[in-house]
Design an enzyme around this catalytic site. Structure first.
Site, PDB file in Angstrom:
ATOM      1  N   LYS A 194      55.884  57.172  35.442  1.00 47.66           N
ATOM      2  CA  LYS A 194      55.934  57.276  33.982  1.00 47.66           C
ATOM      3  C   LYS A 194      56.675  58.534  33.531  1.00 47.66           C
ATOM      4  O   LYS A 194      57.143  58.612  32.390  1.00 47.66           O
ATOM      5  CB  LYS A 194      54.526  57.256  33.394  1.00 47.66           C
ATOM      6  CG  LYS A 194      53.674  56.061  33.818  1.00 47.66           C
ATOM      7  CD  LYS A 194      54.343  54.732  33.542  1.00 47.66           C
ATOM      8  CE  LYS A 194      53.418  53.541  33.774  1.00 47.66           C
ATOM      9  NZ  LYS A 194      53.061  53.322  35.174  1.00 47.66           N
ATOM     10  N   TYR A 212      43.512  42.786  37.847  1.00 50.30           N
ATOM     11  CA  TYR A 212      44.030  44.147  37.735  1.00 50.30           C
ATOM     12  C   TYR A 212      42.971  45.154  38.156  1.00 50.30           C
ATOM     13  O   TYR A 212      41.818  45.102  37.701  1.00 50.30           O
ATOM     14  CB  TYR A 212      44.457  44.419  36.289  1.00 50.30           C
ATOM     15  CG  TYR A 212      44.861  45.853  36.036  1.00 50.30           C
ATOM     16  CD1 TYR A 212      46.105  46.322  36.455  1.00 50.30           C
ATOM     17  CD2 TYR A 212      44.000  46.735  35.384  1.00 50.30           C
ATOM     18  CE1 TYR A 212      46.483  47.639  36.240  1.00 50.30           C
ATOM     19  CE2 TYR A 212      44.373  48.058  35.157  1.00 50.30           C
ATOM     20  CZ  TYR A 212      45.606  48.495  35.584  1.00 50.30           C
ATOM     21  OH  TYR A 212      45.982  49.798  35.374  1.00 50.30           O
ATOM     22  N   TYR A 260      48.085  50.330  42.008  1.00 47.13           N
ATOM     23  CA  TYR A 260      49.502  49.965  41.942  1.00 47.13           C
ATOM     24  C   TYR A 260      50.183  49.975  43.313  1.00 47.13           C
ATOM     25  O   TYR A 260      50.540  48.924  43.847  1.00 47.13           O
ATOM     26  CB  TYR A 260      50.240  50.914  40.980  1.00 47.13           C
ATOM     27  CG  TYR A 260      49.776  50.802  39.557  1.00 47.13           C
ATOM     28  CD1 TYR A 260      50.290  49.834  38.707  1.00 47.13           C
ATOM     29  CD2 TYR A 260      48.809  51.669  39.052  1.00 47.13           C
ATOM     30  CE1 TYR A 260      49.863  49.716  37.394  1.00 47.13           C
ATOM     31  CE2 TYR A 260      48.365  51.566  37.738  1.00 47.13           C
ATOM     32  CZ  TYR A 260      48.897  50.586  36.917  1.00 47.13           C
ATOM     33  OH  TYR A 260      48.464  50.472  35.618  1.00 47.13           O
TER      34      TYR A 260
END
Length: 334
Positions: free
Chosen positions: A49, A262, A288
């Protein structure tokens, strides 16, 4: 293609390294695997990010904002890094967090601890099925009434501006490949909010590179994720003036490694995290990169790559989440 002339903040000194994973490659008996260490990007504890925020925060400053508002899960890497960028720039930051199924624990560790350590101005917790955008707009309205100006950043920083960060990364990878004489046939990355994968695809297209990008889903089914990424690739291409039709075949996502949902652990993820730690001494995360590496390992075992292929795994960071789930990796008690 028009030149990209967006203002950009700089949060990392130099390029992130690419390292050969010889011991992992030998253990799997497949292609040559390397890793792009975007876990070493700047801002608190690093992660992908940061690249998106270099463009998003520059846009916020250009618009005269004094407060960043963003959203994510309770252990959101994106929220941690947005807050860190705000600290770096002297801006305030407010967060909208989605309450997990297990309930919200105000004393949670990992990224949640870092939200408080970094000094978030406000945390608003909403139900898991709540409208994050509406919640962010509500916070922005309250700030406006106080004479302040907010800049809203979507989940994961994944919009056309944020995706420019990974267009730049694709160029960085191409330059490193040229310098080492090692072109990469594939880049494998986790794909969730979609901006990282979309930016890479657009970036390689802009360079007329033959490198293929494979996204390993951390949520959603394959069709939904590919449609989401394709829309963002096309939007990003339009913004920068990238010519030519972008076909659906440009986007490849794999959904076999999501598991029950998730951030829900899988046996394959646990194996992948342990294998990279024990062969290369590199830490992944359970949400992730652990699932993305599980996807790469699974595809190698299925024979999806040729022995002579060079595969680059993008390490998108997230290791603070490891410390929220020690039970997954500690030996079982007798």
């Amino acid at each position: 293609m028009k030149p990209i002339r967006y203002e950009r903040r700089k949060y990392t000194t130099g390029n992130t390294p690419i390292e050969r994973l010889d011991r992992l490659s030998e253990a799997l008996g497949g292609p040559t695997i390397s890793i792009k260490r975007d876990d070493l990007l700047g801002l608190t504890a690093g992660g992908n990010k940061t690249r998106k925020l270099e463009y998003l925060v520059a846009d916020a400053i250009k618009q005269g904002a004094n407060t960043l508002i963003t959203c994510g899960a309770v252990q959101s890497n994106h929220c941690r890094l947005t807050l860190s960028a705000a600290v770096r720039e002297g801006l305030a930051c407010q967060l909208v967090l989605s309450e997990p199924e297990t309930g919200y624990n105000p004393l949670a560790s990992g990224n949640h601890l870092l939200f408080h350590l970094l000094g978030t101005e406000k945390i608003k917790v909403i139900p898991s099925d709540g409208d994050m955008l509406a919640a962010m707009e509500e916070l922005a309205q309250a700030l406006k009434q106080d004479g302040r100006k907010a800049y809203l950043i979507p989940v994961g920083g994944s919009n056309e501006v944020g995706s420019l960060g990974y267009m730049a990364c694709a160029e960085e990878i191409e330059q490193q490949a040229w310098e080492t004489g090692t072109p990469y046939d594939y880049v494998v990355t986790a794909t969730g909010s979609g901006g990282t994968q979309a930016g890479l695809i657009a970036g390689f297209m802009a360079r007329q590179s033959s490198t293929k990008v494979i996204g390993i889903n951390v949520s959603r089914d394959r069709a939904s994720q590919e449609a989401k990424v394709l829309e963002l690739v096309r939007g990003t291409a339009e913004v920068v003036g990238l010519e030519g039709e972008i076909l659906p075949s440009a986007v490849q996502c794999e959904d076999q490694y999501v598991g029950p949902g998730y951030a829900v652990p899988t046996d394959e993820m646990i194996e992948a995290v342990q294998l990279l730690a024990r062969t290369e001494g590199i830490l992944l995360d359970p949400v992730y990169t652990g699932k993305a590496m599980a996807g790469l390992i699974g595809m190698i075992r299925e024979g999806r790559f040729a022995k002579e292929d060079h595969v680059l795994f993008l390490h998108t960071g997230g290791s603070p989440a490891l410390y929220t789930a020690p039970h997954l990796f500690l030996p079982a008690k007798n």
